[in-house]
Design a protein around this motif. Structure first.
Motif, PDB file in Angstrom:
ATOM      1  N   UNK A 121       4.283  -4.894   5.092  1.00 44.68           N
ATOM      2  CA  UNK A 121       4.644  -3.563   5.607  1.00 44.68           C
ATOM      3  C   UNK A 121       4.126  -2.443   4.698  1.00 44.68           C
ATOM      4  N   UNK A 122       2.902  -2.648   4.186  1.00 44.00           N
ATOM      5  CA  UNK A 122       2.263  -1.640   3.345  1.00 44.00           C
ATOM      6  C   UNK A 122       1.276  -0.827   4.176  1.00 44.00           C
ATOM      7  N   UNK A 123       1.100   0.449   3.848  1.00 38.42           N
ATOM      8  CA  UNK A 123       0.124   1.266   4.576  1.00 38.42           C
ATOM      9  C   UNK A 123      -1.306   0.858   4.243  1.00 38.42           C
ATOM     10  N   UNK A 124      -2.222   1.185   5.130  1.00 42.55           N
ATOM     11  CA  UNK A 124      -3.649   0.968   4.916  1.00 42.55           C
ATOM     12  C   UNK A 124      -4.400   2.186   5.438  1.00 42.55           C
ATOM     13  N   UNK A 125      -5.383   2.622   4.668  1.00 37.95           N
ATOM     14  CA  UNK A 125      -6.330   3.629   5.149  1.00 37.95           C
ATOM     15  C   UNK A 125      -7.592   2.894   5.585  1.00 37.95           C
ATOM     16  N   UNK A 185       1.536  11.890  10.488  1.00 42.27           N
ATOM     17  CA  UNK A 185       0.660  10.833   9.997  1.00 42.27           C
ATOM     18  C   UNK A 185       1.213  10.225   8.716  1.00 42.27           C
ATOM     19  N   UNK A 186       1.674  11.046   7.790  1.00 42.26           N
ATOM     20  CA  UNK A 186       2.238  10.540   6.535  1.00 42.26           C
ATOM     21  C   UNK A 186       3.476   9.687   6.796  1.00 42.26           C
ATOM     22  N   UNK A 187       4.295  10.132   7.729  1.00 36.54           N
ATOM     23  CA  UNK A 187       5.491   9.357   8.067  1.00 36.54           C
ATOM     24  C   UNK A 187       5.102   7.990   8.626  1.00 36.54           C
ATOM     25  N   UNK A 188       4.088   7.973   9.470  1.00 37.78           N
ATOM     26  CA  UNK A 188       3.618   6.717  10.061  1.00 37.78           C
ATOM     27  C   UNK A 188       3.056   5.789   8.981  1.00 37.78           C
ATOM     28  N   UNK A 189       2.248   6.341   8.069  1.00 43.20           N
ATOM     29  CA  UNK A 189       1.693   5.527   6.995  1.00 43.20           C
ATOM     30  C   UNK A 189       2.796   4.945   6.117  1.00 43.20           C
ATOM     31  N   UNK A 190       3.747   5.755   5.744  1.00 45.75           N
ATOM     32  CA  UNK A 190       4.806   5.295   4.836  1.00 45.75           C
ATOM     33  C   UNK A 190       5.712   4.260   5.490  1.00 45.75           C
ATOM     34  N   UNK A 222     -10.080  10.300   3.152  1.00 40.85           N
ATOM     35  CA  UNK A 222      -9.663   8.895   3.234  1.00 40.85           C
ATOM     36  C   UNK A 222      -9.352   8.357   1.843  1.00 40.85           C
ATOM     37  N   UNK A 223     -10.251   8.593   0.893  1.00 36.52           N
ATOM     38  CA  UNK A 223     -10.029   8.121  -0.475  1.00 36.52           C
ATOM     39  C   UNK A 223      -8.845   8.834  -1.113  1.00 36.52           C
ATOM     40  N   UNK A 224      -8.724  10.127  -0.875  1.00 36.68           N
ATOM     41  CA  UNK A 224      -7.610  10.874  -1.459  1.00 36.68           C
ATOM     42  C   UNK A 224      -6.269  10.342  -0.965  1.00 36.68           C
ATOM     43  N   UNK A 225      -6.206  10.015   0.327  1.00 35.48           N
ATOM     44  CA  UNK A 225      -4.947   9.505   0.867  1.00 35.48           C
ATOM     45  C   UNK A 225      -4.643   8.113   0.319  1.00 35.48           C
ATOM     46  N   UNK A 226      -5.674   7.276   0.181  1.00 32.14           N
ATOM     47  CA  UNK A 226      -5.469   5.941  -0.391  1.00 32.14           C
ATOM     48  C   UNK A 226      -4.956   6.037  -1.829  1.00 32.14           C
ATOM     49  N   UNK A 227      -5.517   6.979  -2.594  1.00 29.28           N
ATOM     50  CA  UNK A 227      -5.054   7.170  -3.969  1.00 29.28           C
ATOM     51  C   UNK A 227      -3.634   7.725  -3.996  1.00 29.28           C
ATOM     52  N   UNK A 228      -3.350   8.653  -3.105  1.00 27.60           N
ATOM     53  CA  UNK A 228      -2.011   9.269  -3.058  1.00 27.60           C
ATOM     54  C   UNK A 228      -0.935   8.230  -2.772  1.00 27.60           C
ATOM     55  N   UNK A 229      -1.215   7.316  -1.830  1.00 32.33           N
ATOM     56  CA  UNK A 229      -0.230   6.328  -1.411  1.00 32.33           C
ATOM     57  C   UNK A 229      -0.338   5.017  -2.190  1.00 32.33           C
TER      58      UNK A 229
END
Length: 295
Positions: A121-125, A185-190, A222-229
């Motif tokens: 149940x981990x997010x993926x970019x 989108x952030x809620x969905x990823x988390x 895409x990379x920024x979001x992967x690093x953030x999460x």
């Protein structure tokens, strides 16, 4: 807060949308095996010359492959719009298209990473270029029960946008409008979702990276979001096969976490390698190199 109503469609918008609907109405009356190549032929032979696709393809190829033989250029001038038309026909075929892609195997080292992330149940970019049919892999991931969302840019023609969003929503959802639905989108990823980010179109505020050896402003979101999460960034491609109707779904290993520019350059390099192997499957109609003379 008062919101301005969307602008009314212009006459040109109404005419182009009516023409598209008429084409798809005729196409949907045909069996799938005839429908897809027919729309490919229409876009390649009738729409591309009028829409300026052929001129744009020749210009981009002159920038990136200045020594390409004339006959190969002219082949791509026809083949690239044919792939665009086939993709449109597939997207608007709904369940018929999904039946063909939902059970496709995921190939490559990223497949195990996607499965592991889903199990935990981990997010993926997901890094996705405009290559092959980028909705084929969405259908394949959804067919496995993976929660797959995507960011989309609303079309300027609101009439077309309405039925286009409906068509791609039937393949996988949720969809997030660019610059509007960040919180959702952030809620969905988390919650463990997977979201596809595009990165292969010109972005004026993008990083000054390279693509085919030329300067190409590239979004690093895409990379920024992967690093953030702290989550995987996985490139994926749906490669059209020689029969023109089927696909292979290829996944790359997660891009190592370093910094956003380095990670995004890796995305550019990997997509370039796929394009070089399948030249007709990328959207060469984009103005990807606006900062280069002649682009």
């Amino acid at each position: 807060m008062q919101h301005n109503p969307p602008p009314l469609p212009s006459l040109t918008d109404r005419i182009s949308d009516a023409a598209f609907r008429a084409m798809m109405s005729v196409a949907r009356a045909l069996p799938y095996e005839r429908r897809v190549p027919m729309v490919g032929w229409i876009v390649s032979r009738l729409i591309a010359p009028v829409a300026g696709y052929r001129r744009r393809i020749r210009r981009n190829l002159a920038l990136t492959f200045p020594g390409m033989p004339h006959d190969k250029v002219e082949h791509l001038v026809r083949a690239v719009p044919d792939n665009i038309g086939r993709m449109v026909a597939e997207i608007y075929s709904g369940e018929e298209f999904l039946r063909r892609v939902r059970d496709l195997p995921l190939e490559g080292p990223g497949a195990a990473a996607l499965e592991a992330a889903h199990a935990a149940n981990r997010p993926v970019i997901i890094a996705a270029g405009h290559f092959g049919n980028y909705d084929a892999w969405r259908g394949a991931l959804t067919g496995r029960g993976y929660p797959v969302g995507a960011i989309y840019r609303p079309m300027d023609n609101v009439l077309f946008n309405n039925h286009y969003v409906e068509a791609i929503s039937a393949i996988a959802k949720p969809l997030f409008a660019r610059d509007k639905d960040l919180r959702d989108m952030l809620r969905f990823l988390r919650s463990g979702g997977m979201v596809a980010f595009g990165f292969d179109q010109y972005f004026r505020k993008g990083a000054p990276l390279t693509f085919f050896g030329l300067p190409a402003k590239t979004p690093t979101s895409a990379a920024e979001m992967a690093l953030k999460l702290g989550c995987d960034l996985i490139p994926i491609y749906a490669i059209r096969q020689p029969d023109g109707l089927s696909f292979r779904i290829i996944t790359e290993a997660p891009v190592p976490h370093t910094d956003a520019d380095t990670m995004t350059q890796a995305l550019n390099d990997q997509l370039e390698a796929q394009i070089r192997a399948h030249m007709d499957q990328w959207l060469w109609v984009h103005r990807r190199w606006k900062d280069v003379k002649g682009g």
